[in-house]
Enzyme design. Structure first.
Site, PDB file in Angstrom:
ATOM      1  N   THR A 150       0.852  -1.190   0.000  1.00 11.35           N
ATOM      2  CA  THR A 150       0.000   0.000   0.000  1.00 11.35           C
ATOM      3  C   THR A 150       0.888   1.241   0.000  1.00 11.35           C
ATOM      4  OG1 THR A 150      -1.739  -1.154   1.185  1.00 11.35           O
ATOM      5  CG2 THR A 150      -1.689   1.216   1.462  1.00 11.35           C
ATOM      6  N   ARG A 193     -13.592  -7.736  -1.265  1.00  9.76           N
ATOM      7  CA  ARG A 193     -13.189  -7.490   0.129  1.00  9.76           C
ATOM      8  C   ARG A 193     -12.794  -6.004   0.258  1.00  9.76           C
ATOM      9  NH1 ARG A 193      -7.829  -5.720   1.732  1.00  9.76           N
ATOM     10  NH2 ARG A 193      -7.573  -6.161   3.930  1.00  9.76           N
ATOM     11  N   VAL A 194     -13.157  -5.400   1.391  1.00 11.33           N
ATOM     12  CA  VAL A 194     -12.922  -3.964   1.564  1.00 11.33           C
ATOM     13  C   VAL A 194     -11.633  -3.721   2.362  1.00 11.33           C
ATOM     14  CG1 VAL A 194     -13.822  -1.837   2.603  1.00 11.33           C
ATOM     15  CG2 VAL A 194     -15.358  -3.371   1.349  1.00 11.33           C
ATOM     16  N   SER A 195     -10.786  -2.881   1.812  1.00  9.69           N
ATOM     17  CA  SER A 195      -9.517  -2.518   2.447  1.00  9.69           C
ATOM     18  C   SER A 195      -9.729  -1.370   3.454  1.00  9.69           C
ATOM     19  CB  SER A 195      -8.569  -2.061   1.342  1.00  9.69           C
ATOM     20  OG  SER A 195      -7.639  -1.159   1.828  1.00  9.69           O
ATOM     21  N   ASP A 196      -8.775  -1.202   4.341  1.00  6.78           N
ATOM     22  CA  ASP A 196      -8.829  -0.053   5.266  1.00  6.78           C
ATOM     23  C   ASP A 196      -8.500   1.265   4.571  1.00  6.78           C
ATOM     24  OD1 ASP A 196      -6.071  -1.265   5.129  1.00  6.78           O
ATOM     25  OD2 ASP A 196      -5.619   0.655   6.070  1.00  6.78           O
ATOM     26  N   THR A 220      -0.483   1.391   6.526  1.00  5.68           N
ATOM     27  CA  THR A 220      -0.349   0.217   5.671  1.00  5.68           C
ATOM     28  C   THR A 220      -0.406  -1.000   6.576  1.00  5.68           C
ATOM     29  OG1 THR A 220       1.033  -0.898   4.036  1.00  5.68           O
ATOM     30  CG2 THR A 220       2.185   0.263   5.788  1.00  5.68           C
ATOM     31  N   GLY A 221      -0.538  -2.193   5.970  1.00  3.46           N
ATOM     32  CA  GLY A 221      -0.617  -3.402   6.784  1.00  3.46           C
ATOM     33  C   GLY A 221      -1.878  -4.171   6.456  1.00  3.46           C
ATOM     34  N   ILE A 222      -2.315  -4.991   7.375  1.00  5.44           N
ATOM     35  CA  ILE A 222      -3.506  -5.815   7.133  1.00  5.44           C
ATOM     36  C   ILE A 222      -4.747  -4.999   7.481  1.00  5.44           C
ATOM     37  CG2 ILE A 222      -4.727  -7.911   7.824  1.00  5.44           C
ATOM     38  CD1 ILE A 222      -2.005  -9.249   8.124  1.00  5.44           C
ATOM     39  N   GLY A 223      -5.562  -4.769   6.455  1.00  7.90           N
ATOM     40  CA  GLY A 223      -6.706  -3.880   6.601  1.00  7.90           C
ATOM     41  C   GLY A 223      -7.620  -4.248   7.751  1.00  7.90           C
TER      42      GLY A 223
HETATM   43  N1  GLY Z   1      -3.879  -2.137   3.959  1.00  7.07           N
HETATM   44  C1  GLY Z   1      -4.310  -2.604   2.708  1.00  7.07           C
HETATM   45  C2  GLY Z   1      -5.280  -3.671   2.783  1.00  7.07           C
HETATM   46  O1  GLY Z   1      -5.321  -4.445   3.716  1.00  7.07           O
HETATM   47  O2  GLY Z   1      -6.060  -3.798   1.877  1.00  7.07           O
END
Ligand code: GLY
Length: 280
Positions: A155, A183-186, A204-207
């Site tokens: 990201t 799927r919806v990102s943050d 950035t990282g896991i949404g």
């Molecule tokens: N941070 C990006 C995502 O998880 O989609």
């Protein structure tokens, strides 16, 4: 004036020297171009300009070179926020455009400020954004090998403070890669991109972790209530530990403090505050 950018996580930063060097050079060049732009533009214009440059660089997972979802399609998300007006706009799971952040920018002046899927694509076409295929051969190879188990997040994001001291933030992503379609990102939510007059943050990282931790607004609220951006970021990222949450953050506070931090190695970033600094 200050400008800080990130290019997401790069888990092979210790072992893959060639890519590390390429990312360092790309971030150095983009932060310099962004800072030059900031000399004649305000913060919100600059974060859009800078994130569009990051989207155009295929080393990162946004715009050209975005990750592919599990059905073989690229769907991208991007948002921007103006710390002065507190307006936020974004696109979620848009397809077939070169710069999702520019479509998000177009929504800033509209009453309906966040569009998803088909609505976002139709809005883009209606407003003159031509079809563009953001897929690169490398992403197709990764998709075909079903490389869904490694951390391949990249990201991009930018926070700027202009000559008036106003702050803005923008973030753009192709998502986690190989995710369930739509799927919806943050990145196009306040959780991943938030700013007010006290501080601005791009994540950035896991949404899913970033949304669970409400990362960006929590940091900004803590700074608003008197914490330093360093303390606010460390406290917020520390709270992700209870579920091994993965996030990286860049930020600027109104007092001029800049900050970057991550929960896992390693977020790549660059800063320009008169002098250029790049991750190492
Ligand atoms: N941070 C990006 C995502 O998880 O989609």
């Amino acid at each position: 004036m200050k400008l800080i950018i990130h290019g997401g996580f790069f888990s092979e930063w210790k072992t893959n020297q060639e890519v590390k060097y390429a990312k360092q050079e790309a971030l150095r060049e983009i932060v310099q171009l962004g800072y030059r732009y900031l000399q004649t533009h305000n913060a919100i214009e600059t974060v859009v300009y800078t994130v569009a440059l990051l989207e155009d660089c295929d080393l990162f997972n946004a715009g050209t070179g975005s990750q592919i979802q599990s059905d073989g399609k690229i769907r991208m998300s991007a948002s921007l926020m103006d710390g002065k007006t507190l307006q936020f706009s974004g696109v979620i799971n848009i397809e077939g455009v070169r710069n999702p952040i520019r479509v998000a920018e177009k929504l800033m002046s509209r009453e309906d400020k966040v569009l998803s899927g088909k609505g976002a694509i139709e809005f883009a076409r209606y407003n003159g954004f031509p079809y563009y295929n953001p897929e690169t051969p490398m992403r197709r190879r990764e998709y075909e090998k079903r490389l869904s188990d490694s951390i391949r997040m990249g990201t991009v994001g930018c926070v700027a403070m202009d000559i008036y001291g106003d702050l803005a933030a923008a973030t753009s992503t192709g998502g986690k890669g190989f995710q369930i379609p739509f799927r919806v990102s943050d990145s196009a939510t306040a959780a991943g991109n938030y700013v007010n007059q006290y501080a601005g943050v791009s994540c950035t990282g896991i949404g899913e972790d970033i949304v669970s931790g409400a990362v960006a607004p929590k940091i900004v609220t803590r700074v608003t209530d008197g914490m330093t951006i360093q303390a606010a970021t460390n406290k917020t990222l520390n709270e992700l530990k209870s579920f091994n949450g993965c996030a990286g953050v860049i930020g600027i506070a109104a007092n001029g403090d800049t900050f970057h931090a991550d929960t896992h190695p390693y977020m790549v970033w660059a800063l320009h505050d008169g002098l250029v600094e790049v991750f190492n």
